[in-house]
Scaffold this motif. Sequence first.
Motif, mmCIF file in Angstrom:
data_model
loop_
_atom_site.group_PDB
_atom_site.id
_atom_site.type_symbol
_atom_site.label_atom_id
_atom_site.label_comp_id
_atom_site.label_asym_id
_atom_site.label_seq_id
_atom_site.Cartn_x
_atom_site.Cartn_y
_atom_site.Cartn_z
ATOM 1 N N GLN A 162 0.856 -1.398 -0.048
ATOM 2 C CA GLN A 162 -0.047 0.092 -0.157
ATOM 3 C C GLN A 162 0.914 1.209 0.108
ATOM 4 N N ILE A 163 2.141 1.133 0.250
ATOM 5 C CA ILE A 163 3.009 2.310 0.097
ATOM 6 C C ILE A 163 3.823 2.435 -1.255
ATOM 7 N N LYS A 164 4.203 3.763 -1.572
ATOM 8 C CA LYS A 164 4.581 3.940 -2.741
ATOM 9 C C LYS A 164 6.091 4.031 -2.463
ATOM 10 N N LYS A 165 6.480 4.525 -1.555
ATOM 11 C CA LYS A 165 8.103 4.363 -1.217
ATOM 12 C C LYS A 165 8.171 4.452 0.340
ATOM 13 N N VAL A 166 9.515 4.217 0.781
ATOM 14 C CA VAL A 166 9.949 4.136 1.838
ATOM 15 C C VAL A 166 10.717 5.269 2.492
ATOM 16 N N ASP A 167 10.270 5.489 3.871
ATOM 17 C CA ASP A 167 11.366 6.594 4.595
ATOM 18 C C ASP A 167 11.913 5.921 5.630
ATOM 19 N N ARG A 168 12.862 6.860 6.084
ATOM 20 C CA ARG A 168 13.551 6.473 7.173
ATOM 21 C C ARG A 168 13.191 5.651 8.375
ATOM 22 N N ARG A 169 12.032 6.413 8.795
ATOM 23 C CA ARG A 169 11.298 6.078 10.066
ATOM 24 C C ARG A 169 10.740 4.536 9.532
ATOM 25 N N TYR A 170 9.961 4.187 8.449
ATOM 26 C CA TYR A 170 9.291 3.143 7.948
ATOM 27 C C TYR A 170 10.543 2.052 8.047
ATOM 28 N N ILE A 171 11.572 2.432 7.467
ATOM 29 C CA ILE A 171 12.833 1.318 7.520
ATOM 30 C C ILE A 171 13.188 0.907 8.866
ATOM 31 N N SER A 172 13.277 1.835 9.742
ATOM 32 C CA SER A 172 13.726 1.619 11.205
ATOM 33 C C SER A 172 12.734 0.682 11.683
ATOM 34 N N ILE A 173 11.221 0.792 11.913
ATOM 35 C CA ILE A 173 10.474 0.204 12.042
ATOM 36 C C ILE A 173 10.228 -1.242 11.522
ATOM 37 N N HIS A 174 10.706 -1.264 10.430
ATOM 38 C CA HIS A 174 10.661 -2.806 9.551
ATOM 39 C C HIS A 174 11.870 -3.515 9.778
ATOM 40 N N PHE A 175 13.125 -2.905 10.311
ATOM 41 C CA PHE A 175 14.225 -3.994 10.663
ATOM 42 C C PHE A 175 13.731 -4.432 11.937
ATOM 43 N N GLY A 176 13.135 -3.652 13.129
ATOM 44 C CA GLY A 176 12.653 -4.227 14.220
ATOM 45 C C GLY A 176 11.867 -5.215 14.178
ATOM 46 N N LEU A 177 10.715 -5.261 13.226
ATOM 47 C CA LEU A 177 9.924 -6.366 12.828
ATOM 48 C C LEU A 177 10.818 -7.554 12.357
ATOM 49 N N LEU A 178 11.490 -7.361 11.392
ATOM 50 C CA LEU A 178 12.247 -8.480 10.877
ATOM 51 C C LEU A 178 13.156 -9.111 11.920
ATOM 52 N N ILE A 179 13.779 -8.614 12.824
ATOM 53 C CA ILE A 179 14.491 -9.080 14.006
ATOM 54 C C ILE A 179 13.968 -10.127 14.803
ATOM 55 N N LEU A 180 12.567 -9.592 15.324
ATOM 56 C CA LEU A 180 11.670 -10.242 16.016
ATOM 57 C C LEU A 180 10.897 -11.415 15.236
ATOM 58 N N ILE A 181 10.696 -11.374 13.905
ATOM 59 C CA ILE A 181 10.293 -12.703 13.159
ATOM 60 C C ILE A 181 11.345 -13.602 13.284
ATOM 61 N N ILE A 182 12.515 -13.674 13.366
ATOM 62 C CA ILE A 182 13.367 -14.386 13.252
ATOM 63 C C ILE A 182 13.429 -15.332 14.489
ATOM 64 N N PHE A 183 12.730 -14.918 15.544
ATOM 65 C CA PHE A 183 12.679 -15.383 16.824
ATOM 66 C C PHE A 183 11.469 -16.271 17.000
ATOM 67 N N ILE A 184 10.787 -16.402 15.949
ATOM 68 C CA ILE A 184 9.589 -17.271 16.188
ATOM 69 C C ILE A 184 9.911 -18.794 16.210
ATOM 70 N N PRO A 185 10.678 -19.429 15.228
ATOM 71 C CA PRO A 185 11.031 -20.509 15.126
ATOM 72 C C PRO A 185 11.801 -21.121 16.387
ATOM 73 N N ILE A 186 12.720 -20.211 17.044
ATOM 74 C CA ILE A 186 13.386 -20.282 18.404
ATOM 75 C C ILE A 186 12.379 -20.367 19.457
ATOM 76 N N THR A 187 11.503 -19.404 19.828
ATOM 77 C CA THR A 187 10.547 -19.787 20.648
ATOM 78 C C THR A 187 9.774 -20.810 20.528
ATOM 79 N N SER A 188 9.363 -21.000 19.215
ATOM 80 C CA SER A 188 8.489 -22.369 19.032
ATOM 81 C C SER A 188 8.954 -23.668 19.393
ATOM 82 N N HIS A 189 10.270 -23.855 18.935
ATOM 83 C CA HIS A 189 10.889 -24.794 19.191
ATOM 84 C C HIS A 189 11.138 -25.047 20.876
ATOM 85 N N LEU A 190 11.393 -23.827 21.653
ATOM 86 C CA LEU A 190 11.884 -24.091 22.989
ATOM 87 C C LEU A 190 10.500 -24.410 23.407
#
Length: 217
Positions: free
Chosen positions: A83-111
């Motif tokens: 839905q976005i036409k382009k990205v800005d600095r704030r969107y990129i910062s939020i998005h990187f935080g989201l991606l970091i947490l997504i990687i932890f899903i398999p780890i927490t699920s396995h534990l």
Amino acid sequence: MAIENFDEGPVTKTNIGRLTNGIFVFTLLLLFKNVRLPSFADTMHETKIDTFGLMQIPDILSFVNAFLIIALIWIMTFHIFHQIKKVDRRYISIHFGLLILIIFIPITSHLYQIFEENSIIAFFLHTNIFFISIFLMGEWYHCTHTPNIISAVENTQNYGCFSRKILYIPLTAVIGILLSLYDIALTRNLYYGTMIIFFLDWFLTTRYPCNVRRRKR
């Protein structure tokens, strides 16, 4: 009168899209590693296939559960992204935080699968998903309040519908956190219900679009 230029910087929407897909693929590979395949030791001990299959049912169910959670987050993430036409600095910062947490899903699920009776692990599982949903809502809020990057069509027609759907994940996570504090088992299964409700909502929204219902009112 000066004309403001909102061109993208060195990090473009295309770059972010490719990175996001790569992170989701990597996360699914981590998730698949938790499913045990027959090994040489199983062959040497002449383990029967039906016995081995029954032993793997908990791991397979854990895989399916985590896969559905990742799939739901993937749908939400790319719904916002497209839905976005382009990205800005704030969107990129939020998005990187989201991606970091997504990687932890398999780890927490396995534990959670290994220490199923440990309420602390369940608490961390639901807390991780809760913060993922917070980052998703942060992305959505930022995009809808920044006219230069959001599509006008989404802003006028489906804003309310998606704003409602994005609440399903944090509400489920909060319920899971509260139940895990009371040592209630199998709280991870709550997300099956979330997926069912999400797709029922999607089906009803497809047949009865939000903007049509608002006009009738």
